[in-house]
Design a protein around this motif. Structure first.
Motif, PDB file in Angstrom:
ATOM      1  N   ALA A 195     -22.613   4.252 -22.240  1.00 37.52           N
ATOM      2  CA  ALA A 195     -23.882   4.981 -22.303  1.00 37.52           C
ATOM      3  C   ALA A 195     -25.013   4.169 -21.681  1.00 37.52           C
ATOM      4  CB  ALA A 195     -24.205   5.322 -23.766  1.00 37.52           C
ATOM      5  N   SER A 196     -24.999   2.850 -21.916  1.00 35.80           N
ATOM      6  CA  SER A 196     -26.040   1.998 -21.328  1.00 35.80           C
ATOM      7  C   SER A 196     -25.939   1.986 -19.810  1.00 35.80           C
ATOM      8  CB  SER A 196     -25.900   0.576 -21.882  1.00 35.80           C
ATOM      9  OG  SER A 196     -26.080   0.546 -23.288  1.00 35.80           O
ATOM     10  N   GLU A 197     -24.723   1.943 -19.275  1.00 32.97           N
ATOM     11  CA  GLU A 197     -24.548   1.940 -17.817  1.00 32.97           C
ATOM     12  C   GLU A 197     -25.015   3.259 -17.205  1.00 32.97           C
ATOM     13  OE1 GLU A 197     -20.448   1.128 -17.328  1.00 32.97           O
ATOM     14  OE2 GLU A 197     -20.617  -1.023 -17.852  1.00 32.97           O
ATOM     15  N   LEU A 202     -29.336   5.943 -14.021  1.00 31.94           N
ATOM     16  CA  LEU A 202     -30.393   6.946 -13.841  1.00 31.94           C
ATOM     17  C   LEU A 202     -31.767   6.298 -13.676  1.00 31.94           C
ATOM     18  CD1 LEU A 202     -29.291   9.568 -16.534  1.00 31.94           C
ATOM     19  CD2 LEU A 202     -29.057   9.775 -14.045  1.00 31.94           C
ATOM     20  N   LEU A 203     -31.958   5.148 -14.300  1.00 37.18           N
ATOM     21  CA  LEU A 203     -33.258   4.493 -14.234  1.00 37.18           C
ATOM     22  C   LEU A 203     -33.461   3.720 -12.930  1.00 37.18           C
ATOM     23  CD1 LEU A 203     -33.594   3.042 -17.863  1.00 37.18           C
ATOM     24  CD2 LEU A 203     -34.849   4.976 -16.890  1.00 37.18           C
ATOM     25  N   ARG A 204     -32.395   3.208 -12.347  1.00 37.71           N
ATOM     26  CA  ARG A 204     -32.538   2.312 -11.191  1.00 37.71           C
ATOM     27  C   ARG A 204     -33.218   2.988 -10.000  1.00 37.71           C
ATOM     28  NH1 ARG A 204     -29.757  -0.094  -6.861  1.00 37.71           N
ATOM     29  NH2 ARG A 204     -30.128  -2.350  -6.785  1.00 37.71           N
ATOM     30  N   PRO A 205     -32.897   4.206  -9.639  1.00 39.39           N
ATOM     31  CA  PRO A 205     -33.635   4.833  -8.521  1.00 39.39           C
ATOM     32  C   PRO A 205     -35.136   4.932  -8.798  1.00 39.39           C
ATOM     33  CG  PRO A 205     -31.622   6.051  -8.979  1.00 39.39           C
ATOM     34  CD  PRO A 205     -31.789   5.076 -10.092  1.00 39.39           C
ATOM     35  N   GLN A 206     -35.508   5.283 -10.024  1.00 39.51           N
ATOM     36  CA  GLN A 206     -36.939   5.334 -10.354  1.00 39.51           C
ATOM     37  C   GLN A 206     -37.573   3.950 -10.225  1.00 39.51           C
ATOM     38  OE1 GLN A 206     -37.957   7.298 -14.013  1.00 39.51           O
ATOM     39  NE2 GLN A 206     -36.236   8.746 -13.876  1.00 39.51           N
ATOM     40  N   LEU A 207     -36.825   2.928 -10.674  1.00 40.16           N
ATOM     41  CA  LEU A 207     -37.355   1.570 -10.590  1.00 40.16           C
ATOM     42  C   LEU A 207     -37.576   1.146  -9.141  1.00 40.16           C
ATOM     43  CD1 LEU A 207     -38.038  -1.189 -11.881  1.00 40.16           C
ATOM     44  CD2 LEU A 207     -35.595  -1.728 -11.768  1.00 40.16           C
ATOM     45  N   GLU A 221     -47.567   2.420 -13.987  1.00 40.34           N
ATOM     46  CA  GLU A 221     -46.447   3.194 -13.470  1.00 40.34           C
ATOM     47  C   GLU A 221     -45.101   2.539 -13.798  1.00 40.34           C
ATOM     48  OE1 GLU A 221     -48.211   5.351  -9.514  1.00 40.34           O
ATOM     49  OE2 GLU A 221     -47.863   3.194  -9.380  1.00 40.34           O
ATOM     50  N   LEU A 222     -45.107   1.207 -13.882  1.00 42.22           N
ATOM     51  CA  LEU A 222     -43.866   0.487 -14.149  1.00 42.22           C
ATOM     52  C   LEU A 222     -43.652   0.236 -15.643  1.00 42.22           C
ATOM     53  CD1 LEU A 222     -41.448  -0.847 -12.718  1.00 42.22           C
ATOM     54  CD2 LEU A 222     -42.756  -2.981 -12.684  1.00 42.22           C
ATOM     55  N   ALA A 223     -44.716   0.265 -16.421  1.00 45.75           N
ATOM     56  CA  ALA A 223     -44.622  -0.093 -17.845  1.00 45.75           C
ATOM     57  C   ALA A 223     -43.595   0.738 -18.611  1.00 45.75           C
ATOM     58  CB  ALA A 223     -46.002   0.012 -18.501  1.00 45.75           C
ATOM     59  N   PRO A 224     -43.517   2.073 -18.427  1.00 42.43           N
ATOM     60  CA  PRO A 224     -42.498   2.842 -19.169  1.00 42.43           C
ATOM     61  C   PRO A 224     -41.075   2.386 -18.861  1.00 42.43           C
ATOM     62  CG  PRO A 224     -44.168   4.307 -18.265  1.00 42.43           C
ATOM     63  CD  PRO A 224     -44.409   2.967 -17.645  1.00 42.43           C
ATOM     64  N   LEU A 225     -40.825   2.046 -17.590  1.00 38.01           N
ATOM     65  CA  LEU A 225     -39.492   1.571 -17.224  1.00 38.01           C
ATOM     66  C   LEU A 225     -39.190   0.219 -17.870  1.00 38.01           C
ATOM     67  CD1 LEU A 225     -39.463   2.560 -13.430  1.00 38.01           C
ATOM     68  CD2 LEU A 225     -38.173   3.625 -15.289  1.00 38.01           C
ATOM     69  N   VAL A 226     -40.209  -0.653 -17.976  1.00 38.21           N
ATOM     70  CA  VAL A 226     -40.020  -1.942 -18.643  1.00 38.21           C
ATOM     71  C   VAL A 226     -39.616  -1.735 -20.099  1.00 38.21           C
ATOM     72  CG1 VAL A 226     -41.169  -4.070 -19.377  1.00 38.21           C
ATOM     73  CG2 VAL A 226     -41.593  -3.153 -17.098  1.00 38.21           C
ATOM     74  N   VAL A 227     -40.259  -0.778 -20.759  1.00 33.94           N
ATOM     75  CA  VAL A 227     -39.935  -0.479 -22.155  1.00 33.94           C
ATOM     76  C   VAL A 227     -38.509   0.021 -22.278  1.00 33.94           C
ATOM     77  CG1 VAL A 227     -40.488   1.009 -24.123  1.00 33.94           C
ATOM     78  CG2 VAL A 227     -42.320  -0.024 -22.773  1.00 33.94           C
ATOM     79  N   LEU A 228     -38.086   0.914 -21.373  1.00 36.41           N
ATOM     80  CA  LEU A 228     -36.728   1.460 -21.426  1.00 36.41           C
ATOM     81  C   LEU A 228     -35.685   0.378 -21.166  1.00 36.41           C
ATOM     82  CD1 LEU A 228     -37.241   4.869 -19.572  1.00 36.41           C
ATOM     83  CD2 LEU A 228     -37.047   4.467 -22.020  1.00 36.41           C
ATOM     84  N   TYR A 229     -35.919  -0.467 -20.180  1.00 34.64           N
ATOM     85  CA  TYR A 229     -34.974  -1.552 -19.903  1.00 34.64           C
ATOM     86  C   TYR A 229     -34.912  -2.531 -21.074  1.00 34.64           C
ATOM     87  CZ  TYR A 229     -33.590  -0.625 -15.059  1.00 34.64           C
ATOM     88  OH  TYR A 229     -33.004  -0.095 -13.931  1.00 34.64           O
ATOM     89  N   ALA A 230     -36.046  -2.759 -21.719  1.00 37.56           N
ATOM     90  CA  ALA A 230     -36.051  -3.658 -22.875  1.00 37.56           C
ATOM     91  C   ALA A 230     -35.217  -3.076 -24.012  1.00 37.56           C
ATOM     92  CB  ALA A 230     -37.479  -3.917 -23.351  1.00 37.56           C
ATOM     93  N   LYS A 231     -35.308  -1.774 -24.253  1.00 36.98           N
ATOM     94  CA  LYS A 231     -34.505  -1.147 -25.295  1.00 36.98           C
ATOM     95  C   LYS A 231     -33.017  -1.205 -24.962  1.00 36.98           C
ATOM     96  CE  LYS A 231     -38.016   2.047 -27.042  1.00 36.98           C
ATOM     97  NZ  LYS A 231     -38.396   3.474 -27.275  1.00 36.98           N
ATOM     98  N   LEU A 232     -32.697  -1.154 -23.675  1.00 35.20           N
ATOM     99  CA  LEU A 232     -31.304  -1.270 -23.252  1.00 35.20           C
ATOM    100  C   LEU A 232     -30.787  -2.704 -23.348  1.00 35.20           C
ATOM    101  CD1 LEU A 232     -31.049   0.973 -20.055  1.00 35.20           C
ATOM    102  CD2 LEU A 232     -29.775   1.234 -22.177  1.00 35.20           C
TER     103      LEU A 232
END
Length: 298
Positions: A195-197, A202-207, A221-232
């Motif tokens: 599930a993490s992979e 899905l997140l990498r193209p947005q990043l 613009e990048l902060a939400p992605l930082v939060v998601l990667y941190a949770k992962l």
């Protein structure tokens, strides 16, 4: 009795004999040495018999005084003896009573120590049981939650609701740690990894799109992605992508040099000014983006 007679008139006998009598009270006193010394100290105007007679009289006077003092001391001792005996008996009785009380106290302390040790053991046992019960309850709760979290994570992935997926994965990480000693741990780890992979894919193209945005990007613009990667738990991967993408603007500036259009010394000065400005901006941006997320992810 002799102790009742009047004080003798020869109370000064000690002073009359003088220095030659003082030797009697010394340790290691020898009679022969003392006699020889007294004879040697005979005054020249006295015959030997007269000198010896005088010394003998003096010794008799001193002996009488000593006898008087001894009798008085013995009489005082006899008078004080009954009181001292009674006091000694009283002290002995008190000592026996004290010994008896101390024995009782010692026995009580032994009983208290035994009771206390038993109570401590009971408390330790109860605490151990409480902790085991809490662990069992937590394990059962997480086991019940696991299937629900997996189902919700898959549904959020299908709906492309990435924030919900990250939240469910964060909860799944917690459940997996609690259930690690329960059968099925390997299967749960594989499910979590898959599930993490999927979410990271899905997140990498947005990043990459955000990092390579023309004209740069805002930290918001990048902060939400930082939060998601941190949770992962994949924040290091985001940092790697960030480090690879950010120098591209400086690379474009470097390769934009055209010797036909730019004077090298002036162009280098402007280029390094731009590098310093860019480094200052990156330092502030990284502090805003990664400082809080680094502490929370650790």
């Amino acid at each position: 009795p002799r102790s009742g007679r009047a004080e003798p008139k020869h109370r000064g006998g000690r002073q009359m004999i003088g220095a030659e009598i003082g030797a009697f009270g010394r340790d290691g006193f020898e009679v022969h040495s003392w006699v020889n010394q007294v004879i040697e100290d005979r005054p020249g105007d006295l015959t030997l018999d007269a000198h010896i007679s005088a010394i003998s009289v003096k010794l008799q006077l001193l002996s009488a005084d000593l006898n008087d003092e001894l009798e008085r001391s013995m009489a005082d001792l006899v008078k004080a003896l009954p009181g001292a005996t009674s006091e000694a008996e009283r002290v002995e009785e008190l000592a026996r009573a004290l010994t008896k009380d101390l024995g009782k106290i010692d026995g009580r302390l032994v009983d208290i120590e035994a009771d206390t040790s038993q109570q401590v053991l009971v408390l330790e046992r109860l605490d151990l049981l409480k902790r085991h019960m809490e662990t069992c309850a937590e394990t059962l709760t997480e086991a019940a939650n696991w299937s629900v979290l997996v189902r919700e994570a898959n549904g959020a992935l299908a709906a492309n609701a990435l924030s919900q997926v990250a939240q469910r994965l964060e909860q799944m990480h917690k459940s997996e740690r609690v259930l690690r000693s329960v059968p099925g741990a390997a299967e749960r780890q594989r499910t979590l990894a898959q599930a993490s992979e999927k979410l990271e894919a899905l997140l990498r193209p947005q990043l990459l799109s955000t990092l390579t945005k023309a004209g740069g990007f805002r930290p918001s613009e990048l902060a939400p992605l930082v939060v998601l990667y941190a949770k992962l738990g994949r924040l290091p991967a985001l940092r790697d992508e960030y480090a690879r993408a950010r120098p591209q603007e400086l690379h474009r500036l470097w390769f934009a040099y055209d010797p036909t259009k730019h004077r090298l010394d002036k162009w280098l000065h402007e280029f390094y000014e731009q590098v310093l400005t860019s480094l200052g901006d990156e330092r502030r941006r990284c502090g805003d983006l990664f400082a809080s997320s680094s502490s929370s992810s650790s």
